[in-house]
Scaffold this motif. Structure first.
Motif, PDB file in Angstrom:
ATOM      1  N   VAL A 110       0.826  -1.202   0.000  1.00 20.19           N
ATOM      2  CA  VAL A 110       0.000   0.000   0.000  1.00 20.19           C
ATOM      3  C   VAL A 110       0.864   1.256   0.000  1.00 20.19           C
ATOM      4  O   VAL A 110       0.611   2.214  -0.745  1.00 20.19           O
ATOM      5  N   LEU A 111       1.913   1.251   0.814  1.00 18.92           N
ATOM      6  CA  LEU A 111       2.719   2.458   0.985  1.00 18.92           C
ATOM      7  C   LEU A 111       3.542   2.812  -0.245  1.00 18.92           C
ATOM      8  O   LEU A 111       3.821   3.993  -0.476  1.00 18.92           O
ATOM      9  N   THR A 112       3.930   1.825  -1.043  1.00 15.21           N
ATOM     10  CA  THR A 112       4.662   2.141  -2.275  1.00 15.21           C
ATOM     11  C   THR A 112       3.818   3.034  -3.181  1.00 15.21           C
ATOM     12  O   THR A 112       4.306   4.013  -3.752  1.00 15.21           O
ATOM     13  N   ASP A 113       2.554   2.710  -3.277  1.00 14.55           N
ATOM     14  CA  ASP A 113       1.619   3.538  -4.045  1.00 14.55           C
ATOM     15  C   ASP A 113       1.452   4.902  -3.396  1.00 14.55           C
ATOM     16  O   ASP A 113       1.565   5.947  -4.050  1.00 14.55           O
ATOM     17  N   ALA A 114       1.199   4.912  -2.086  1.00 10.78           N
ATOM     18  CA  ALA A 114       0.952   6.176  -1.384  1.00 10.78           C
ATOM     19  C   ALA A 114       2.161   7.104  -1.453  1.00 10.78           C
ATOM     20  O   ALA A 114       2.017   8.311  -1.717  1.00 10.78           O
ATOM     21  N   LEU A 115       3.362   6.569  -1.255  1.00 11.87           N
ATOM     22  CA  LEU A 115       4.568   7.390  -1.272  1.00 11.87           C
ATOM     23  C   LEU A 115       4.836   7.963  -2.659  1.00 11.87           C
ATOM     24  O   LEU A 115       5.298   9.098  -2.802  1.00 11.87           O
ATOM     25  N   THR A 116       4.542   7.180  -3.681  1.00 12.04           N
ATOM     26  CA  THR A 116       4.705   7.661  -5.053  1.00 12.04           C
ATOM     27  C   THR A 116       3.774   8.841  -5.320  1.00 12.04           C
ATOM     28  O   THR A 116       4.183   9.864  -5.883  1.00 12.04           O
ATOM     29  N   GLN A 117       2.515   8.705  -4.891  1.00 14.29           N
ATOM     30  CA  GLN A 117       1.553   9.785  -5.110  1.00 14.29           C
ATOM     31  C   GLN A 117       1.895  11.024  -4.285  1.00 14.29           C
ATOM     32  O   GLN A 117       1.786  12.160  -4.771  1.00 14.29           O
ATOM     33  N   GLU A 118       2.325  10.824  -3.052  1.00  8.98           N
ATOM     34  CA  GLU A 118       2.574  11.947  -2.144  1.00  8.98           C
ATOM     35  C   GLU A 118       3.852  12.700  -2.466  1.00  8.98           C
ATOM     36  O   GLU A 118       3.927  13.917  -2.281  1.00  8.98           O
ATOM     37  N   THR A 119       4.877  11.992  -2.909  1.00  8.12           N
ATOM     38  CA  THR A 119       6.173  12.633  -3.129  1.00  8.12           C
ATOM     39  C   THR A 119       6.470  12.899  -4.601  1.00  8.12           C
ATOM     40  O   THR A 119       7.403  13.642  -4.916  1.00  8.12           O
ATOM     41  N   GLU A 120       5.691  12.260  -5.497  1.00  6.81           N
ATOM     42  CA  GLU A 120       5.910  12.362  -6.941  1.00  6.81           C
ATOM     43  C   GLU A 120       7.301  11.880  -7.347  1.00  6.81           C
ATOM     44  O   GLU A 120       7.884  12.354  -8.312  1.00  6.81           O
ATOM     45  N   LEU A 121       7.828  10.932  -6.567  1.00  3.18           N
ATOM     46  CA  LEU A 121       9.091  10.287  -6.898  1.00  3.18           C
ATOM     47  C   LEU A 121       8.824   8.882  -7.432  1.00  3.18           C
ATOM     48  O   LEU A 121       7.764   8.307  -7.177  1.00  3.18           O
ATOM     49  N   ALA A 122       9.809   8.343  -8.131  1.00  3.47           N
ATOM     50  CA  ALA A 122       9.703   6.978  -8.643  1.00  3.47           C
ATOM     51  C   ALA A 122      10.104   6.008  -7.529  1.00  3.47           C
ATOM     52  O   ALA A 122      11.207   5.470  -7.511  1.00  3.47           O
ATOM     53  N   VAL A 123       9.193   5.798  -6.587  1.00  4.65           N
ATOM     54  CA  VAL A 123       9.461   4.936  -5.432  1.00  4.65           C
ATOM     55  C   VAL A 123       9.167   3.480  -5.795  1.00  4.65           C
ATOM     56  O   VAL A 123       8.079   3.155  -6.279  1.00  4.65           O
TER      57      VAL A 123
END
Length: 263
Positions: free
Chosen positions: A127-140
């Motif tokens: 879940v957090l991989t998706d959330a972090l990508t959306q929140e930070t706009e980085l390629a996480v």
């Protein structure tokens, strides 16, 4: 001792230069929790850092890579009943990772790989991989080093009493014997097994009809699996496989090139 692959060993000027070269930042994720009568509570941190170091050393010959300081606390409420364990809530873990990844972004880096070494973090990271990508706009991106493609076959070839990595088990104990034998209580190995465990048994924590259960309820020894035939030789092979499988992916530009981005 930290090598030059570690963020904490570099100057701010060094890091600025690495950011300009589009270095991959590896963020090791682990936990501090009980690991049976024979292994230290820092087992996950020690092993995840070892895999990250070996992997980054291989990748560094092909592209810039950097290892950020390890997040040593995770989701480990299922171990708390034993004592000696740290755990945070999902909300706290999310906020912590978001702020760390945001700091990496602010430092100028664009590619972040979360390398996890704790089973309790796996579901959350989906879940957090998706959330972090959306929140930070980085390629996480994220991975758990014990679950890489083709690793199952390698585990079966190396281990004698297990088919998969469990907890404080033949695999984890072997890897600790390979890199930190001074921290393995070998005199307690005769206790380091789960009565009734059968080779290949899955953890109740991954049951598709899941009810939360304390680890102590089904593993009173604190060990899932059987560590009694662990060895440093097995550990070296396990560490090499994990590092090489992940390094091969990163050298090829994965996973970012699968999205059509530059690698």
């Amino acid at each position: 001792m930290l090598s030059d692959l570690h963020w904490a060993a570099r100057t701010a000027e060094d890091l600025n230069n690495l950011a300009q070269r589009d270095a991959i930042v590896v963020l090791p994720l682990s936990s501090t929790e009980q690991h049976g009568p024979h292994l230290p509570t820092g087992c996950d941190t020690i092993l995840t850092e070892a895999v990250a170091e070996r992997m980054a050393r291989l990748v560094s010959h092909h592209r810039p890579i950097l290892i950020a300081p390890t997040v040593w606390i995770g989701l480990a409420q299922h171990h708390v009943a034993f004592g000696g364990s740290f755990s945070v809530s999902m909300a706290t873990y999310h906020a912590l990772l978001r702020d760390i990844v945001t700091s990496i972004k602010t430092a100028g880096f664009r590619k972040v790989l979360l390398v996890n070494g704790h089973g309790g973090n796996i579901s959350a990271l989906h879940v957090l991989t998706d959330a972090l990508t959306q929140e930070t706009e980085l390629a996480v991106a994220s991975t758990t080093y014990t679950l890489l493609p083709n690793q199952q076959r390698a585990l079966e070839a190396i281990l004698e009493d297990q088919l998969i990595l469990q907890h404080a088990c033949e695999a984890e104990t072997s890897m600790m014997m390979a890199i930190r034998p001074d921290l393995v209580r070998t005199q307690r190995l005769s206790e380091a097994f789960q009565p009734g465990y059968s080779k290949g048994d899955a953890s109740p924590l991954s049951d598709p009809l899941l009810l939360w259960t304390s680890f102590k309820a089904f593993c009173p020894s604190g060990v899932r699996g059987d560590a009694r035939r662990a060895s440093a030789g097995k550990g070296e092979r396990l560490l090499a496989v994990a590092a090489e499988l992940l390094a091969t992916k990163l050298i090829a530009g994965e996973p970012w090139n699968r999205q059509g981005g530059s690698a």
